[in-house]
Structure formats: structure tokens, C-alpha cells
Design a protein around this motif. Structure first.
Motif, PDB file in Angstrom:
ATOM      1  N   MET A  61       0.846  -1.179   0.000  1.00 22.97           N
ATOM      2  CA  MET A  61       0.000   0.000   0.000  1.00 22.97           C
ATOM      3  C   MET A  61       0.890   1.241   0.000  1.00 22.97           C
ATOM      4  N   ILE A  62       0.594   2.146  -0.888  1.00 25.25           N
ATOM      5  CA  ILE A  62       1.315   3.419  -0.962  1.00 25.25           C
ATOM      6  C   ILE A  62       0.705   4.380   0.057  1.00 25.25           C
ATOM      7  N   LEU A  63       1.565   5.029   0.815  1.00 20.34           N
ATOM      8  CA  LEU A  63       1.105   5.987   1.815  1.00 20.34           C
ATOM      9  C   LEU A  63       1.226   7.407   1.275  1.00 20.34           C
ATOM     10  N   LEU A  64       0.383   8.282   1.780  1.00 24.97           N
ATOM     11  CA  LEU A  64       0.439   9.680   1.350  1.00 24.97           C
ATOM     12  C   LEU A  64       1.781  10.310   1.687  1.00 24.97           C
ATOM     13  N   SER A  65       2.396   9.843   2.761  1.00 22.56           N
ATOM     14  CA  SER A  65       3.695  10.400   3.147  1.00 22.56           C
ATOM     15  C   SER A  65       4.785  10.099   2.114  1.00 22.56           C
ATOM     16  N   ASP A  66       4.534   9.117   1.255  1.00 26.05           N
ATOM     17  CA  ASP A  66       5.493   8.754   0.212  1.00 26.05           C
ATOM     18  C   ASP A  66       5.251   9.512  -1.100  1.00 26.05           C
ATOM     19  N   ILE A  67       4.253  10.366  -1.109  1.00 29.05           N
ATOM     20  CA  ILE A  67       3.862  11.055  -2.341  1.00 29.05           C
ATOM     21  C   ILE A  67       4.043  12.560  -2.151  1.00 29.05           C
ATOM     22  N   ASN A  68       4.558  13.227  -3.172  1.00 25.90           N
ATOM     23  CA  ASN A  68       4.653  14.677  -3.169  1.00 25.90           C
ATOM     24  C   ASN A  68       3.278  15.219  -3.576  1.00 25.90           C
ATOM     25  N   ILE A  69       2.560  15.795  -2.621  1.00 32.55           N
ATOM     26  CA  ILE A  69       1.173  16.200  -2.836  1.00 32.55           C
ATOM     27  C   ILE A  69       1.074  17.717  -2.923  1.00 32.55           C
ATOM     28  N   SER A  70       0.306  18.171  -3.885  1.00 29.25           N
ATOM     29  CA  SER A  70       0.091  19.615  -4.043  1.00 29.25           C
ATOM     30  C   SER A  70      -0.779  20.155  -2.910  1.00 29.25           C
ATOM     31  N   GLU A  71      -0.720  21.456  -2.746  1.00 24.43           N
ATOM     32  CA  GLU A  71      -1.549  22.113  -1.732  1.00 24.43           C
ATOM     33  C   GLU A  71      -3.037  21.890  -2.023  1.00 24.43           C
ATOM     34  N   TYR A  72      -3.392  21.937  -3.285  1.00 23.02           N
ATOM     35  CA  TYR A  72      -4.784  21.690  -3.690  1.00 23.02           C
ATOM     36  C   TYR A  72      -5.227  20.298  -3.233  1.00 23.02           C
ATOM     37  N   ASP A  73      -4.406  19.284  -3.512  1.00 27.49           N
ATOM     38  CA  ASP A  73      -4.750  17.925  -3.121  1.00 27.49           C
ATOM     39  C   ASP A  73      -4.775  17.759  -1.607  1.00 27.49           C
ATOM     40  N   GLU A  74      -3.914  18.475  -0.913  1.00 32.18           N
ATOM     41  CA  GLU A  74      -3.937  18.442   0.560  1.00 32.18           C
ATOM     42  C   GLU A  74      -5.311  18.870   1.082  1.00 32.18           C
ATOM     43  N   ARG A  75      -5.872  19.893   0.461  1.00 31.87           N
ATOM     44  CA  ARG A  75      -7.204  20.361   0.876  1.00 31.87           C
ATOM     45  C   ARG A  75      -8.274  19.307   0.593  1.00 31.87           C
ATOM     46  N   GLN A  76      -8.178  18.647  -0.557  1.00 29.05           N
ATOM     47  CA  GLN A  76      -9.161  17.613  -0.900  1.00 29.05           C
ATOM     48  C   GLN A  76      -9.051  16.436   0.070  1.00 29.05           C
ATOM     49  N   ILE A  77      -7.831  16.069   0.401  1.00 31.08           N
ATOM     50  CA  ILE A  77      -7.600  14.969   1.335  1.00 31.08           C
ATOM     51  C   ILE A  77      -8.120  15.333   2.718  1.00 31.08           C
ATOM     52  N   SER A  78      -7.933  16.569   3.111  1.00 33.99           N
ATOM     53  CA  SER A  78      -8.463  17.042   4.387  1.00 33.99           C
ATOM     54  C   SER A  78      -9.992  16.929   4.416  1.00 33.99           C
ATOM     55  N   LEU A  79     -10.631  17.274   3.312  1.00 33.24           N
ATOM     56  CA  LEU A  79     -12.090  17.142   3.224  1.00 33.24           C
ATOM     57  C   LEU A  79     -12.520  15.675   3.264  1.00 33.24           C
ATOM     58  N   MET A  80     -11.725  14.798   2.674  1.00 39.87           N
ATOM     59  CA  MET A  80     -12.020  13.362   2.728  1.00 39.87           C
ATOM     60  C   MET A  80     -11.972  12.868   4.173  1.00 39.87           C
ATOM     61  N   LYS A  81     -10.925  13.273   4.897  1.00 34.36           N
ATOM     62  CA  LYS A  81     -10.786  12.887   6.301  1.00 34.36           C
ATOM     63  C   LYS A  81     -11.962  13.410   7.123  1.00 34.36           C
ATOM     64  N   GLU A  82     -12.324  14.652   6.869  1.00 35.80           N
ATOM     65  CA  GLU A  82     -13.427  15.270   7.604  1.00 35.80           C
ATOM     66  C   GLU A  82     -14.738  14.532   7.344  1.00 35.80           C
ATOM     67  N   THR A  83     -14.997  14.164   6.096  1.00 34.45           N
ATOM     68  CA  THR A  83     -16.219  13.451   5.751  1.00 34.45           C
ATOM     69  C   THR A  83     -16.252  12.081   6.422  1.00 34.45           C
ATOM     70  N   LEU A  84     -15.122  11.384   6.423  1.00 32.92           N
ATOM     71  CA  LEU A  84     -15.054  10.085   7.111  1.00 32.92           C
ATOM     72  C   LEU A  84     -15.337  10.241   8.602  1.00 32.92           C
ATOM     73  N   SER A  85     -14.760  11.258   9.191  1.00 35.68           N
ATOM     74  CA  SER A  85     -14.967  11.523  10.612  1.00 35.68           C
ATOM     75  C   SER A  85     -16.440  11.825  10.901  1.00 35.68           C
ATOM     76  N   LEU A  86     -17.060  12.617  10.045  1.00 41.94           N
ATOM     77  CA  LEU A  86     -18.476  12.941  10.220  1.00 41.94           C
ATOM     78  C   LEU A  86     -19.343  11.688  10.107  1.00 41.94           C
ATOM     79  N   PHE A  87     -19.005  10.805   9.179  1.00 43.83           N
ATOM     80  CA  PHE A  87     -19.760   9.562   9.048  1.00 43.83           C
ATOM     81  C   PHE A  87     -19.594   8.707  10.301  1.00 43.83           C
ATOM     82  N   GLU A  88     -18.365   8.571  10.750  1.00 45.10           N
ATOM     83  CA  GLU A  88     -18.086   7.723  11.908  1.00 45.10           C
ATOM     84  C   GLU A  88     -18.734   8.256  13.181  1.00 45.10           C
ATOM     85  N   SER A  89     -19.003   9.555  13.233  1.00 41.77           N
ATOM     86  CA  SER A  89     -19.682  10.131  14.400  1.00 41.77           C
ATOM     87  C   SER A  89     -21.194  10.204  14.193  1.00 41.77           C
ATOM     88  N   GLY A  90     -21.674   9.676  13.069  1.00 43.84           N
ATOM     89  CA  GLY A  90     -23.115   9.608  12.827  1.00 43.84           C
ATOM     90  C   GLY A  90     -23.732  10.882  12.299  1.00 43.84           C
TER      91      GLY A  90
END
Length: 100
Positions: free
Chosen positions: A1-30
Motif C-alpha cells: 500500500m502506498i502511503l500519502l507520506s510517500d507522495i509529493n502532494i500539491s496544496e490543492y490535493d492536501e485540501r481535498q484529502i483534508s475534506l475526505m478525512k473530515e467526511t469520514l470523521s463525520l460519518f463515523e460520528s453519525g
């Protein structure tokens, strides 16, 4: 499995990934439905520009498990148990992929 820490990620993609994390967190909290989680993750995944293709494929694989769980439940007119092992496994893998 490739980790995000192994990838050079743009600032734009960092924001999208942050939104992905936030959405997962919101789902897990119901606070977000599975349908909303699926839709948001799909949209954000397709917006990513600088993320490795293998990482995207891995993420899509586990996202697709969520899609299948939702589709089967909808077809059978059943509710989805928050303790469903397939659901929990897919969420765990998605969280791992999004961690740094």
C-alpha cells in the motif's frame, strides 16, 4: 500500500484529502449518511491531481466496498449495521490510506 507520506502532494490535493478525512470523521460520528460519505469521497477522489495512480486505485477499491454495501442494502430495503464487518474493514483501510 502506498502511503500519502510517500507522495509529493500539491496544496490543492492536501485540501481535498483534508475534506475526505473530515467526511469520514463525520460519518463515523453519525453526522453524515453512508450515501453522503460515498458521494463526497467519490467526488473528492476524482478531483485529486497529484496523487499517485496506485494510491487512487487502492482508495477506489475500498470506496467501492462502501458503494456495494449501500447498493445491496438499498436493493433489499434493509438498514446497514454500523457493526458490519465489511463496512468497518473498508473504513479502516480508507482511514489508513488518508493518514500520513
Amino acid at each position: 500500500m502506498i502511503l500519502l507520506s510517500d507522495i509529493n502532494i500539491s496544496e490543492y490535493d492536501e485540501r481535498q484529502i483534508s475534506l475526505m478525512k473530515e467526511t469520514l470523521s463525520l460519518f463515523e460520528s453519525g453526522k453524515v449518511t453512508l450515501k453522503k460519505l460515498i458521494d463526497n469521497l467519490k467526488g473528492l477522489l476524482f478531483c485529486l491531481q497529484s496523487v499517485d495512480i496506485q494510491w487512487k486505485n487502492d482508495f477506489h477499491e475500498y470506496w467501492f466496498v462502501l458503494e456495494q454495501i449501500y447498493a445491496v442494502a438499498l436493493f433489499r430495503n434493509e438498514s446497514i449495521s454500523p457493526d458490519d464487518p465489511d463496512l468497518l474493514d473498508a473504513l479502516r483501510h480508507l482511514n489508513e490510506l488518508l493518514s500520513k
